[in-house]
Write a protein that holds these residues in place. Sequence first.
Motif, short mmCIF file in Angstrom:
data_model
loop_
_atom_site.label_atom_id
_atom_site.label_comp_id
_atom_site.label_asym_id
_atom_site.label_seq_id
_atom_site.Cartn_x
_atom_site.Cartn_y
_atom_site.Cartn_z
N HIS A 189 -4.99 7.35 -8.00
CA HIS A 189 -5.10 7.36 -6.54
C HIS A 189 -6.57 7.43 -6.12
O HIS A 189 -6.89 7.97 -5.06
N ILE B 35 -5.69 5.68 -1.41
CA ILE B 35 -5.10 6.47 -0.34
C ILE B 35 -5.18 5.70 0.97
O ILE B 35 -4.25 5.72 1.79
N GLU B 36 -6.26 5.00 1.17
CA GLU B 36 -6.40 4.11 2.33
C GLU B 36 -6.76 2.73 1.80
O GLU B 36 -7.83 2.52 1.26
N GLY B 37 -5.85 1.78 1.94
CA GLY B 37 -6.14 0.44 1.47
C GLY B 37 -5.03 -0.12 0.62
O GLY B 37 -4.01 0.54 0.37
N ALA C 188 0.85 -1.18 0.00
CA ALA C 188 0.00 0.00 0.00
C ALA C 188 0.89 1.24 0.00
O ALA C 188 2.12 1.14 0.10
N SER D 46 2.68 4.33 1.56
CA SER D 46 3.17 4.72 2.88
C SER D 46 2.64 6.11 3.22
O SER D 46 1.95 6.75 2.41
N ALA D 47 2.98 6.59 4.41
CA ALA D 47 2.57 7.95 4.79
C ALA D 47 3.14 8.96 3.80
O ALA D 47 2.45 9.91 3.40
N ARG E 56 1.18 8.77 0.52
CA ARG E 56 -0.13 9.43 0.61
C ARG E 56 0.03 10.94 0.58
O ARG E 56 -0.77 11.65 -0.04
#
Length: 452
Positions: free
Chosen positions: A210, A249-251, A114, A116-117, A120
Amino acid sequence: MKPAADVLRDLVQPSNISVHSSSGLVGSVVAAAAEDDQTREKKELDQLRRKPGLLPIPVTELDRVVRLTPWDALHTLGRAIVLSRRGAGRGLAEHWGSLKYSQALTGGVNSFMALSAEGRETADYYKAIQSGELGTGFALALARNLLRRRYPNHSVSIVPADTALRAGWALTSRDSGHRSGYRYRPQFFAEVWKPGESPRVVPIACKGNHSNAAVSHAQLASASAHVEAVHIGAWDETPALVFSTEFAIEGALTVHALQADGTGGRLTGPLDAPGTGLDHRIEDANIFPGIQPPTESERGQEPAPGFHIQPKHYAWFRQVLARSAAAGLTAFAGDGAATAQYLTQRQGRRRFTDPAHAATDSVQDAHQRLLDIDFVGTDHVFRLNRTRVEAFSGVADHLFHHLAEGRVETYRAEIHAQRRSWPLLAWDSEWDGPVSVHQDGSVLAMRVLPQA
């Protein structure tokens, strides 16, 4: 802020990649294409020709969960963009752009990859660039694995489509010759080859986003128009691969993939005719743009927009693909003179011989022994989380000498014979960093430099 040494170790940590390829995906892409056609009709835009008959990729050829490392994807991306003619660099150092994603991905052996920070955060500002470039890395890594499984006794080379097509057509107003005037074309060609046999060619279009699956459906509908722009042989018989990588973005990261079957794409003909060998230098051709539909009357039909490699072009296109692939390798190793010999004027020969802008050049003057193999190439020093790190890219020493001296046939015979020994991907304790070796003999490695 994670220490640079930890970042480097994460790069060789394998993670799971989710692959989506199903009849349901085909239906969603067909619906997205129909919706786009309606929009184009309302806006009075030209209708697009799309690749007909898209199909799921069999699970026997592409697993629905694939294990990859970020370092393999970045190596694949770096090799893909070394001849891309992006930015002010002349090409020799463009592949280092892949390293900006060294901290963009996260995952683990028991998890799915996924963002990373940092990935994102970057997506908030550079969505199209990050998703497009990372999508290229993952799509080509999967395409390479898929085709090797489909053709286990063959080797696979990835060639930028623009580089190959420029040898025969003018793609922009800056190019000399008959301009195609058509902006749809695949991003890459996969050449599936074996010494002594006619190669197969598969156009590839790859995109990334994204957002969500709905955006990937639209991207695959668009990708089907890109691969349809090149016909090799008979009308609508060229096989193709289309990919859209969804970086939620999440997942988890998901690669959506479809294929088109066909009996075309095979560059048949005698391999030993005078002037058709892969060691033979070529110049730009001037092929009239357009794809000739099947003739149903004496008057025939107007050519469709695009690029048609017909049987009379097969020997020439074999040379173009093999020599463009060789140019990508020598550029990856930082040797401008060796690269220039493989490119035509329209393909960018002068970019590898003219003076370069400051800080955009690279020079083939570095030697490294990695994973018990001797390599020659070029190096690059930069800061990763305030720590100085060194990256090295190159080609196995014995193979590079063949390429530098124009011996493409010999180089290909050797890497094909060694194809089961490579690829390699590991943490090299002597080098003290991640090392990736691909079946083409190229290497990408990185390590923390001793601190003064």
